[in-house]
Motif scaffolding. Structure first.
Motif, PDB file in Angstrom:
ATOM      1  N   ALA A 187      67.861 -25.932  75.916  1.00 49.50           N
ATOM      2  CA  ALA A 187      68.500 -26.424  77.145  1.00 49.50           C
ATOM      3  C   ALA A 187      67.475 -27.031  78.092  1.00 49.50           C
ATOM      4  CB  ALA A 187      69.261 -25.286  77.822  1.00 49.50           C
ATOM      5  N   ASP A 188      66.269 -26.459  78.146  1.00 46.43           N
ATOM      6  CA  ASP A 188      65.203 -27.016  78.986  1.00 46.43           C
ATOM      7  C   ASP A 188      64.812 -28.413  78.529  1.00 46.43           C
ATOM      8  OD1 ASP A 188      64.864 -24.973  80.816  1.00 46.43           O
ATOM      9  OD2 ASP A 188      63.240 -23.993  79.707  1.00 46.43           O
ATOM     10  N   ILE A 189      64.510 -28.528  77.240  1.00 44.38           N
ATOM     11  CA  ILE A 189      63.940 -29.771  76.725  1.00 44.38           C
ATOM     12  C   ILE A 189      64.981 -30.878  76.664  1.00 44.38           C
ATOM     13  CG2 ILE A 189      62.950 -30.789  74.631  1.00 44.38           C
ATOM     14  CD1 ILE A 189      61.304 -28.211  74.348  1.00 44.38           C
ATOM     15  N   ALA A 190      66.209 -30.535  76.286  1.00 45.69           N
ATOM     16  CA  ALA A 190      67.282 -31.540  76.317  1.00 45.69           C
ATOM     17  C   ALA A 190      67.700 -31.830  77.752  1.00 45.69           C
ATOM     18  CB  ALA A 190      68.480 -31.043  75.497  1.00 45.69           C
ATOM     19  N   GLY A 191      67.634 -30.818  78.617  1.00 44.57           N
ATOM     20  CA  GLY A 191      68.061 -30.972  79.994  1.00 44.57           C
ATOM     21  C   GLY A 191      67.179 -31.897  80.801  1.00 44.57           C
ATOM     22  N   ILE A 192      65.862 -31.794  80.631  1.00 47.33           N
ATOM     23  CA  ILE A 192      64.963 -32.666  81.401  1.00 47.33           C
ATOM     24  C   ILE A 192      65.136 -34.123  80.972  1.00 47.33           C
ATOM     25  CG2 ILE A 192      62.989 -32.334  79.831  1.00 47.33           C
ATOM     26  CD1 ILE A 192      61.155 -32.602  82.233  1.00 47.33           C
ATOM     27  N   ARG A 193      65.338 -34.335  79.685  1.00 49.64           N
ATOM     28  CA  ARG A 193      65.541 -35.704  79.207  1.00 49.64           C
ATOM     29  C   ARG A 193      66.846 -36.287  79.768  1.00 49.64           C
ATOM     30  NH1 ARG A 193      63.318 -38.589  75.123  1.00 49.64           N
ATOM     31  NH2 ARG A 193      62.158 -36.759  74.413  1.00 49.64           N
ATOM     32  N   LEU A 194      67.889 -35.458  79.797  1.00 48.17           N
ATOM     33  CA  LEU A 194      69.177 -35.922  80.299  1.00 48.17           C
ATOM     34  C   LEU A 194      69.081 -36.292  81.775  1.00 48.17           C
ATOM     35  CD1 LEU A 194      72.194 -36.357  79.678  1.00 48.17           C
ATOM     36  CD2 LEU A 194      72.579 -33.974  80.355  1.00 48.17           C
ATOM     37  N   ALA A 195      68.461 -35.432  82.580  1.00 45.59           N
ATOM     38  CA  ALA A 195      68.330 -35.714  84.014  1.00 45.59           C
ATOM     39  C   ALA A 195      67.455 -36.944  84.244  1.00 45.59           C
ATOM     40  CB  ALA A 195      67.729 -34.503  84.728  1.00 45.59           C
ATOM     41  N   TYR A 196      66.370 -37.057  83.502  1.00 44.60           N
ATOM     42  CA  TYR A 196      65.466 -38.208  83.638  1.00 44.60           C
ATOM     43  C   TYR A 196      66.192 -39.507  83.283  1.00 44.60           C
ATOM     44  CZ  TYR A 196      61.266 -41.097  82.989  1.00 44.60           C
ATOM     45  OH  TYR A 196      60.311 -42.087  83.083  1.00 44.60           O
ATOM     46  N   ASP A 197      66.917 -39.492  82.176  1.00 42.38           N
ATOM     47  CA  ASP A 197      67.609 -40.714  81.738  1.00 42.38           C
ATOM     48  C   ASP A 197      68.717 -41.110  82.714  1.00 42.38           C
ATOM     49  OD1 ASP A 197      65.956 -40.802  79.564  1.00 42.38           O
ATOM     50  OD2 ASP A 197      67.437 -40.054  78.120  1.00 42.38           O
ATOM     51  N   VAL A 198      69.399 -40.137  83.289  1.00 35.23           N
ATOM     52  CA  VAL A 198      70.417 -40.450  84.289  1.00 35.23           C
ATOM     53  C   VAL A 198      69.800 -41.220  85.448  1.00 35.23           C
ATOM     54  CG1 VAL A 198      71.743 -39.367  86.161  1.00 35.23           C
ATOM     55  CG2 VAL A 198      72.142 -38.687  83.818  1.00 35.23           C
ATOM     56  N   TYR A 199      68.594 -40.839  85.808  1.00 33.35           N
ATOM     57  CA  TYR A 199      67.955 -41.475  86.967  1.00 33.35           C
ATOM     58  C   TYR A 199      67.288 -42.805  86.619  1.00 33.35           C
ATOM     59  CZ  TYR A 199      65.567 -41.960  91.413  1.00 33.35           C
ATOM     60  OH  TYR A 199      65.155 -42.428  92.631  1.00 33.35           O
ATOM     61  N   PHE A 200      66.565 -42.857  85.507  1.00 34.20           N
ATOM     62  CA  PHE A 200      65.693 -44.011  85.255  1.00 34.20           C
ATOM     63  C   PHE A 200      66.218 -45.000  84.222  1.00 34.20           C
ATOM     64  CE2 PHE A 200      62.577 -40.913  86.937  1.00 34.20           C
ATOM     65  CZ  PHE A 200      62.052 -41.682  87.967  1.00 34.20           C
ATOM     66  N   ASP A 201      67.254 -44.681  83.467  1.00 31.59           N
ATOM     67  CA  ASP A 201      67.739 -45.615  82.455  1.00 31.59           C
ATOM     68  C   ASP A 201      68.295 -46.885  83.085  1.00 31.59           C
ATOM     69  OD1 ASP A 201      67.018 -44.230  80.242  1.00 31.59           O
ATOM     70  OD2 ASP A 201      69.043 -43.957  79.453  1.00 31.59           O
ATOM     71  N   PRO A 202      68.282 -47.995  82.348  1.00 30.57           N
ATOM     72  CA  PRO A 202      68.918 -49.218  82.849  1.00 30.57           C
ATOM     73  C   PRO A 202      70.382 -48.940  83.212  1.00 30.57           C
ATOM     74  CG  PRO A 202      67.645 -49.661  80.856  1.00 30.57           C
ATOM     75  CD  PRO A 202      67.664 -48.180  81.020  1.00 30.57           C
ATOM     76  N   GLY A 203      70.812 -49.535  84.314  1.00 34.38           N
ATOM     77  CA  GLY A 203      72.177 -49.289  84.763  1.00 34.38           C
ATOM     78  C   GLY A 203      72.313 -48.057  85.625  1.00 34.38           C
ATOM     79  N   SER A 204      71.183 -47.458  86.012  1.00 32.83           N
ATOM     80  CA  SER A 204      71.206 -46.260  86.854  1.00 32.83           C
ATOM     81  C   SER A 204      71.971 -46.529  88.146  1.00 32.83           C
ATOM     82  CB  SER A 204      69.777 -45.833  87.193  1.00 32.83           C
ATOM     83  OG  SER A 204      69.774 -44.814  88.182  1.00 32.83           O
ATOM     84  N   LYS A 205      72.742 -45.534  88.574  1.00 39.70           N
ATOM     85  CA  LYS A 205      73.510 -45.630  89.812  1.00 39.70           C
ATOM     86  C   LYS A 205      72.687 -45.198  91.031  1.00 39.70           C
ATOM     87  CE  LYS A 205      77.220 -46.665  87.432  1.00 39.70           C
ATOM     88  NZ  LYS A 205      77.799 -48.022  87.442  1.00 39.70           N
TER      89      LYS A 205
END
Length: 666
Positions: free
Chosen positions: A572-590
């Protein structure tokens, strides 16, 4: 007011507005800008003498202990809880100044608090608890007998005694009985019986010396206490050896057995036990979900063969340990308000909401949390579409349905328009004594909570008005958590405050800390221990198949190179940090990705630094429960995430925080 004074005042206001607009901080005077405050607080913990790429925990958290050496909390969640507790103490002081309606929720909460504050030390003693709850109506505990002939062993029935104590919440003694969502239909509850577990220190007696001292506190002379302590420790060892040696491998699933079948199979008095626990007649064909039935049979025969006084003493000692674990050690305000929170969570949640949040701010908080949760959900659905784990279409569909049906509950409160009336009805039959007898009121609170939990057997789970009747530790905590069988994330009110959450703070602060906490909990539905339940919380064989898929099992093996007993948490830690990071920095970020003026740190560096605050603290490594130590957790997350190394310019295989081999699941 003169024209001159009025004109000058207008000039002053214009100057202030101009200054604020130029500085980019309109709406806040400089000292109260939340972004500046948060950055300054974060940087205050940084130890710049340590290289971020060498040891990020010591870099990001190096000055935490120094900053908080005189505080009662040890980490950021403790800081949040401390703020909640201080607010509730203010509320208790206010309630004492008011004339409360007798029997109201406020009256009962205040009575609980005042009992803790004002009760005499004698009413907190182990002996008081034992006098209030004897093994049955005919005999006292063997150590409390008035004369040698006042304890007749033939009148002691160990299952009857355990049933009486189960009404106050004691379980996992000789066997474990719980009321849990039905494994085939999570919308209703069922009685589950299993062998006892001894993995955690509170699941067993302490050493012989401490056991002897507990017996001395009850009033036994030292010579007899030593002999009895050794005997009860031998008894526990016999039970533990039987469970862990002969029945080490837990059964694959459970059996559905009627009370009559269970009694015939094991020899135990299960029907009488359950009738005492539930306080009503139970038919012989009442169906239970039973695990490790062969072990239960062996346990019944083992206990029946032991000296009854030893068995009674063992049960008594486990009960004493349980009630003291469920209490606070002093009558200080901060301890007593924690006592109220752990015993009356629904009531304190309501009063906290009314006094310190209010309906308008609550709607705003709920909207903010739901928006963040929805974005995390959408990001995870993208990961499912990408299918990097090469799952089958049927497996992906099960996971997609689970994600789409996951819900979030802010405050652990029922979703009803009239919460005040709901909570009043909930506590209507809780009656607390006014004579400041701590043990008496504590037992009433334990019995009340246990009864409410068992009442879930009588009706289907109401998803609309759902709230979780939590255990004591969860009840006085502000940390979000995921309910696997209900597929719900609970976000306590306390977490919705600085430094975790500020409505007007920059997006990077929200997503990196609260966003990570939510994504960690979200991912608990999609880790090894979560796959086996579908979106309804029912057992699904597809989940077990996912765990065995080659890509997923390879990722798990990689994660467990540095072996852990808490693999689900690491996932949950390792998948969770990636999920939060991608939500913020991925193209199309809100979110706002503009470099802010309030810091020289890049947004990516600030993201990781703020996230690290969740793990800062001065807790000893051995004091963590159900998780690896925070330092290890943070390291494992970051060394397996290339974005961290890129943000800080770490050198592959030359810096400790950037090994070439990285583990990934989603």
């Amino acid at each position: 007011m003169s024209t001159r004074t009025s004109t000058c005042r207008i000039c002053e206001l214009l100057f202030i507005l101009l200054w604020l607009s130029v500085s980019g901080q309109a709406g806040y005077p400089p000292a109260s800008n939340p972004n500046t405050q948060l950055v300054n607080q974060i940087l205050g913990y940084v130890n710049e003498s340590v290289a971020a790429c060498n040891d990020y925990y010591k870099y990001a958290c190096g000055k935490w202990s120094e900053k908080h050496e005189n505080d009662s909390f040890s980490e950021i969640t403790g800081l949040i809880d401390h703020k909640v507790n201080e607010n509730l103490i203010v509320l208790m002081d206010e309630l004492q100044q008011r004339t409360l309606e007798p029997g109201s929720v406020e009256d009962k909460v205040l009575t609980s608090y005042q009992t803790c504050r004002q009760a005499s030390e004698s009413t907190r003693s182990s002996r008081t608890y034992l006098e209030l709850v004897p093994p049955n109506e005919q005999i006292p505990w063997p150590q409390l007998k008035l004369r040698p002939d006042h304890w007749s062993s033939i009148k002691f029935q160990w299952m009857e005694t355990l049933a009486r104590l189960r009404r106050y919440g004691l379980t996992n003694v000789i066997f474990k009985l719980e009321v849990l969502p039905d494994l085939k239909n999570s919308s209703k509850y069922a009685v589950s019986i299993d062998r006892p577990y001894f993995e955690h220190k509170d699941q067993r007696l302490r050493g012989t010396l401490l056991t002897m001292l507990t017996l001395r506190m009850v009033g036994i002379n030292s010579k007899k206490a030593w002999a009895l302590a050794r005997k009860v420790k031998l008894f526990e060892s016999a039970v533990r050896e039987l469970v862990e040696m002969e029945y080490e491998e837990k059964s694959e699933f459970y059996e559905e057995l009627s009370l009559q079948q269970l009694e015939v199979q094991t020899g135990g008095q299960w029907r009488k036990y359950l009738e005492i626990v539930l306080g009503r007649n139970v038919p012989a064909d009442y169906v239970l979900q039973v695990e490790n039935s062969a072990c239960l049979t062996a346990l019944v025969h083992l206990v029946n063969g032991w000296n009854r006084e030893v068995v009674a003493t063992y049960i008594m000692l486990r009960f004493v340990a349980y009630v003291h674990k469920e209490t606070m050690e002093s009558d200080e305000p901060i301890e007593c308000i924690q006592d109220v929170r752990r015993n009356m969570e629904l009531a304190t949640n309501l009063l906290y909401e009314q006094r310190f949040i209010g309906s308008e701010k609550l709607r705003q908080h709920q909207a903010d949390i739901l928006e963040l949760f929805q974005l995390l959900r959408q990001q995870f659905l993208k990961k499912l579409d990408a299918n990097s784990l090469q799952l089958l279409a049927s497996e992906l569909e099960m996971l997609r349905a689970k994600m789409l049906n996951m819900t979030i509950n802010v405050g652990n409160m029922p979703n009803t328009a009239d919460r005040t009336s709901f909570v009043k009805r909930f506590y209507a039959d809780l009656h607390l004594a006014e004579d400041r007898n701590y043990a008496l009121n504590h037992l009433r609170l334990l019995e009340f909570r246990t009864r409410r939990w068992f009442e879930q057997l009588d009706g289907a789970l109401n998803a609309t008005n759902f709230f979780f009747i939590s255990d004591s530790e969860t009840g006085m905590s502000s940390t979000p958590y995921y309910l696997l069988r209900q597929n719900i994330i609970i976000v306590p009110y306390g977490i919705l405050q600085e430094p975790i959450f500020h409505h007007d703070a920059h997006d990077v602060f929200k997503v990196s800390l609260l966003g990570f906490m939510l994504s960690h909990e979200l991912m608990h539905g999609f880790v090894s221990g979560g796959f086996i339940f579908d979106f309804r919380g029912n057992y699904n064989k597809l989940g077990k198949r996912i765990i065995m898929e080659s890509e997923y099992s390879s990722g798990i093996s990689c994660l467990n190179r540095n072996e852990t007993d808490y693999l689900d948490e690491r996932e949950a830690d390792i998948a969770g940090i990636r999920l939060a990071y991608d939500v913020y920095f991925d193209p199309g970020s809100k979110f706002n990705l503009t470099q802010p003026s309030f810091t020289n740190l890049s947004l990516k560096q600030l993201f990781f630094l703020n996230l690290a605050q969740f793990f800062c603290g001065n807790t000893a490594p051995n004091d963590f429960a159900d998780h690896d130590a925070d330092e290890l957790r943070l390291k494992q997350m970051l060394i397996n995430f290339s974005a961290f190394a890129e943000a800080h310019g770490c050198r592959e295989d030359l810096d400790n925080m950037h090994p070439a081999q990285k583990c990934r699941l989603w």
